[in-house]
Write an enzyme that holds these catalytic residues in place. Structure first.
Site, PDB file in Angstrom:
ATOM      1  CG  ASP A 229      -1.923   1.100   1.239  1.00  0.00           C
ATOM      2  OD1 ASP A 229      -2.680   1.194   0.258  1.00  0.00           O
ATOM      3  OD2 ASP A 229      -1.966   1.876   2.211  1.00  0.00           O
ATOM      4  CD  GLU A 253      -2.472   2.741  -3.347  1.00  0.00           C
ATOM      5  OE1 GLU A 253      -3.519   3.380  -3.491  1.00  0.00           O
ATOM      6  OE2 GLU A 253      -1.819   2.726  -2.286  1.00  0.00           O
TER       7      GLU A 253
END
Length: 625
Positions: A229, A253
């Site tokens: 993330d 990400e």
């Protein structure tokens, strides 16, 4: 956890072996990922808790709920599932931000989120998935930890193990418009309700713990891959040792629509999620701005920005938990279906967000894009479910027919505002952004297939024959995509489809019996054929060098368009990256790489060792009990 599971995992650890064989980038190329918000996908009972469209609290979805719907997920052809972060999160409700149902407000790296179930539940889910040859992807959090606001009352005391300010960068709100990387990487996110304090990953103590944590998680839960993330907000120098410690495929990400920014971390990670391609798909199929011309342009720019890197493992997506549902962008089913089919057959690893197969409605912000799926049902006859299933089956067919299909270049044979013709290997797609209410549109496509080749349009289950000089006459009905594949190569298609069901009626539907309703019976007799077709590669056109020229002979008026080949080829396979193995000592991780042949030998050896230790573990447990 019961003794038997702990004992088995511990025995593997005692011998220094992983509980699952590490999955590399090369192996992940063949995977199709289904992303779930654990709390919103499925419950583990017949009860369906109330969960309103805009609910920002826990609704009751669990790991056992996911396990109960594996048939539903696998029925579409997905062979990997990306679940929400599993660590313990901030408890309580915080104003308009609500509760931590999404899993991204982690407070304790040593405990699981009990709202999602027990550790046994998680292990049972993963065990069942592996028994089905489905892989698990964990959402890895290493950038921040959650603290209740406001900022004038910050306390680190409830954070585990980082319970002191010395483990974090000094407080400052991130400025996303800043060109200062240090500001973006070191400052904090969140708001006055919930503060996401930025971990000082440059600190040896912090980095070493995070390395050990992800290594232990992979070993304990047999994780096959990780999605990291918020990598844009992290120092990229952190990733090589972190991913080496994990020892599995890692996709980051990278939330940026700028190809150059997105590709800036590719030298540090196996892969990234492709926001530039996602934006191109949105503009093209929603007929926004330059439409398909923009999609081709951004696709080419993305390939150039990531030159020399392996584009076959890029994570392509249309929806996710941070973006609006596509149904809030267009209410037209033909445009929506076209975008999904394009995504599933494009270069890279496809990622479908839970609910796309039911055309889940959703607003332009959270939590409206995270609705509980049980409120809408798990209809396996739904038009979208069956379309996804057919497109995935074709992708698997193409991979089965050619070892190089995932790394083959894709070519935009032609494109303009309203349509694109894209060929990748033997898959030929004709896509438009015409609405479902539009009149039929006819194209004469230069397909680059040999004269006389019989092609099947897999979505409508019709056949056509290639004419002179590769000419193909295509009629687009109600704006729906057309996807062609050589009929002679579809011998195992029914096997990839699995159990056949037909399309249900929908506002946009295909004009004849669906592929999934008939091809499994047509071709099942030879479904066991899985040999690679040498004839497939001989007729490919995607291996030529890129050309910046495009045809000027397309017409935008009337209902008939003549398309000539421009051979706009986009290369996909750069310097292939492999996941480094990790050697664990008492205090450090060291990465090492090996050739593909030695990796294969090592994998085989590991498989033998794991089998032997599996028997030994069983005997040891029985004797202990």
């Amino acid at each position: 956890m019961g003794f038997s599971k702990i004992a088995l995992f511990s025995l593997f650890a005692l011998f220094g072996l992983p509980t699952s064989l590490a999955k590399s980038s090369e192996e992940w190329r063949d995977r199709i990922i289904y992303q779930v918000i654990t709390d919103r996908f499925a419950v583990d009972s017949d009860n369906t808790p109330d969960c309103s469209f805009d609910d920002s609290s826990y609704c009751g979805g669990t790991w056992s709920g996911i396990r109960s719907k594996l048939d539903y997920i696998q029925g579409m052809g997905f062979n990997a599932i990306w679940i929400s972060p599993v660590e313990k999160n901030l408890e309580g409700s915080y104003g308009s931000d609500g509760e931590a149902y999404h899993g991204y407000w982690n407070t304790d790296f040593t405990q699981l989120n009990e709202h999602f179930g027990s550790e046994d539940d998680l292990i049972d889910l993963i065990t069942d998935m592996h028994n089905r040859d489905m892989w698990i992807m964990f959402d890895a959090l290493a950038n921040s930890m959650a603290i209740p606001g406001p900022t004038d009352n910050i306390s680190y005391s409830n954070l585990v193990p980082f319970n002191d300010s010395s483990y974090f960068h000094p407080y400052c709100w991130i400025d996303y418009g800043s060109n200062n990387n240090t500001d973006i990487e070191d400052c904090w996110t969140g708001d006055d309700n919930v503060i996401l304090a930025d971990l000082d990953i440059e600190s040896t103590n912090v980095a070493d713990y995070l390395h050990e944590h992800i290594h232990d998680m992979v070993e304990r839960y047999q994780i096959d891959g990780i999605r990291i993330d918020a990598v844009k907000q992290m120092n990229p120098e952190f990733f090589p040792n972190y991913t080496s410690a994990a020892g599995v495929f890692a996709i980051g990400e990278m939330f940026s629509y700028d190809p150059n920014v997105s590709c800036s971390v590719r030298n540090y990670l196996d892969s990234i999620t492709s926001y530039p391609i996602r934006q191109g798909i949105e503009f093209a199929f929603n007929y926004t701005g330059a439409a398909f011309e923009y999609l081709q342009e951004i696709d080419t720019q993305f390939q150039q920005a990531c030159e020399g890197q392996d584009m076959s493992v890029i994570g392509n997506f249309l929806e996710n938990h941070d973006l609006p549902r596509y149904t809030s962008i267009t209410n037209d089913t033909s445009q929506d279906i076209g975008a999904i089919v394009f995504l599933l057959l494009h270069t890279g690893i496809p990622i479908i967000y839970y609910g796309e197969e039911q055309r889940l409605p959703g607003g332009s912000d959270t939590p409206e894009n995270r609705a509980a799926l049980w409120n809408y049902g798990y209809d396996t006859d739904a038009n979208y479910y069956q379309t996804i299933r057919t497109a995935i089956a074709l992708r698997k067919q193409a991979i089965s027919d050619s070892d190089s299909w995932t790394t083959d270049s894709h070519s935009y044979l032609d494109y303009d505002l309203r349509h694109a013709v894209v060929r990748k290997g033997d898959v030929l797609g004709v896509y438009t952004n015409y609405e479902s209410s539009s009149d039929n549109v006819t194209y004469d496509v230069s397909s680059n297939f040999d004269d006389g080749t019989v092609l099947r349009e897999v979505l409508s289950n019709t056949t056509t024959t290639v004419g002179s000089s590769g000419a193909l006459h295509v009629t687009v009905v109600s704006g729906l995509p057309q996807v062609y594949y050589p009929e002679a190569s579809l011998t195992s298609f029914g096997n990839f489809l699995g159990t056949a069901t037909s399309y249900s009626s929908a506002s946009a539907s295909y004009p004849s019996t669906s592929m999934s309703a008939s091809l499994s019976s047509v071709h099942t007799s030879s479904a066991t054929s899985s040999s690679k077709s040498s004839s497939s590669s001989s007729s490919r056109s995607g291996s030529s060098s890129s050309s910046s020229s495009r045809s000027g002979s397309t017409s935008s008026s009337g209902s008939s368009h003549t398309i000539t080949s421009t051979s706009q080829s986009v290369h996909t396979s750069g310097s292939s990256t492999s996941t480094s193995s990790v050697a664990v000592t008492s205090t450090a991780y060291s990465s090492s790489s090996s050739s593909s042949s030695s990796s294969s030998i090592e994998s085989s050896a590991n498989a033998v060792r794991v089998s032997i230790l599996g028997v030994a573990a069983f005997i040891a447990i029985v004797l202990f009990i």
